[in-house]
Design an enzyme around this catalytic site. Structure first.
Site, short mmCIF file in Angstrom:
data_model
loop_
_atom_site.label_atom_id
_atom_site.label_comp_id
_atom_site.label_asym_id
_atom_site.label_seq_id
_atom_site.Cartn_x
_atom_site.Cartn_y
_atom_site.Cartn_z
CG HIS A 1 2.24 -2.09 -15.62
ND1 HIS A 1 1.82 -3.33 -15.19
CD2 HIS A 1 3.35 -2.30 -16.37
CE1 HIS A 1 2.64 -4.26 -15.66
NE2 HIS A 1 3.58 -3.66 -16.38
N GLY B 1 0.78 -1.24 0.00
CA GLY B 1 0.00 0.00 0.00
C GLY B 1 0.80 1.28 0.00
CB SER B 2 4.28 2.27 -0.84
OG SER B 2 4.47 1.84 -2.16
CG ASN B 3 1.69 3.19 -5.86
OD1 ASN B 3 2.05 4.24 -6.38
ND2 ASN B 3 2.30 2.04 -6.10
CG LEU C 1 -1.42 -8.59 -7.01
CD1 LEU C 1 -0.61 -9.57 -6.18
CD2 LEU C 1 -0.57 -8.04 -8.15
C1 GRF Z 1 3.62 -1.17 -7.42
O1 GRF Z 1 4.87 -1.28 -8.04
C2 GRF Z 1 2.53 -1.18 -8.45
O2 GRF Z 1 2.86 -0.52 -9.62
C3 GRF Z 1 2.40 -2.65 -8.73
O3 GRF Z 1 2.54 -3.25 -7.46
C4 GRF Z 1 3.30 -2.42 -6.62
C5 GRF Z 1 2.46 -2.13 -5.41
O4 GRF Z 1 3.16 -1.44 -4.45
N1 GRF Z 1 1.23 -2.94 -9.48
P1 GRF Z 1 2.39 -0.85 -3.20
O5 GRF Z 1 1.49 -1.94 -2.63
O6 GRF Z 1 1.60 0.34 -3.65
O7 GRF Z 1 3.48 -0.49 -2.23
#
Ligand code: GRF
Length: 211
Positions: free
Chosen positions: A111, A14-16, A92
């Site tokens: 992506h 969940g860093s995004n 996913l």
């Molecule tokens: C990110 O690299 C995203 O692009 C990919 O999975 C990763 C998820 O990272 N689809 P996070 O869970 O947001 O840290």
């Protein structure tokens, strides 16, 4: 239609999600994260979302298979929370066509490569960065695109390249790309919510300077 309320779908760390939330708090984009959907109860992103006071839910396997028997529950959950925009952030599962259609033009995905290269079936997470490393690429990057029925092939909204000079392996590529993802996703959300996007011949075109 003014776009205000955001749901994030995530499967992992969940860093995004965190960068999207932090950017909203700092005024970087106007979409308030109100709901976090995960596809497994052990996803660490759930605790982060709960700590931030968001509504969370886990919708597991039965919601994402081809016939998607529980898809209606997902749609209802989003509707009950008046969600305008969905951001897939490390999610996913393949999103069923009915859900894509319900949020057409209002569902984004990030992506961790420069699509259409290194996308499609099996290209997720570390597999992407390993493939980029094996190919000896000099650049990689991140892509934010609108979600449509073709996996990883929806119209591209934003892309940013990352130089891979002197990288020592896939893990370092992943780290560099992730930093860029954290800037790019909030920018893409701002573009969608503040300007609006039209699709012309498969290309995503920002509408106007402000709405
Ligand atoms: C990110 O690299 C995203 O692009 C990919 O999975 C990763 C998820 O990272 N689809 P996070 O869970 O947001 O840290």
């Amino acid at each position: 239609m003014k776009l205000r309320r955001l749901a994030v779908f995530a499967s992992g760390g969940g860093s995004n999600f965190q960068s999207i939330l932090a950017s909203w708090k700092a005024g970087g984009h106007p979409l308030e994260p109100v709901a976090l959907l995960a596809d497994r109860p052990s996803a660490p992103v759930l605790d982060k979302a709960r700590a931030a006071g968001l509504d969370t839910a886990v919708f597991g396997k039965g919601c994402w298979s081809e016939d998607a028997p529980r898809l209606r529950e997902v749609l209802d959950w989003l509707q009950e929370r008046s969600v305008d925009v969905v951001a897939l952030a490390g999610f996913l599962r393949r999103v069923p066509p009915e859900l894509v259609a319900a949020f057409r033009g209002r569902m984004l995905n990030i992506h961790p490569a420069l699509l259409p290269a290194f996308g499609g079936a099996g290209m997720y997470g570390h597999f992407v960065h390993e493939a980029v490393w094996r190919a000896g690429c000099r650049v990689s990057g991140a892509t934010v695109h609108l979600v449509d029925e073709a996996y990883d092939r929806g119209p591209i909204l934003l892309q940013r390249a990352v130089a891979l000079d002197a990288v020592d392996g896939p893990a370092e590529i992943a780290g560099r790309v992730l930093q860029v993802e954290h800037e790019l996703y909030p920018e893409a959300l701002a573009l969608l919510a503040e300007r609006g996007i039209t699709i012309e011949e498969g290309r995503a075109i920002p509408c106007r300077a402000s709405r």
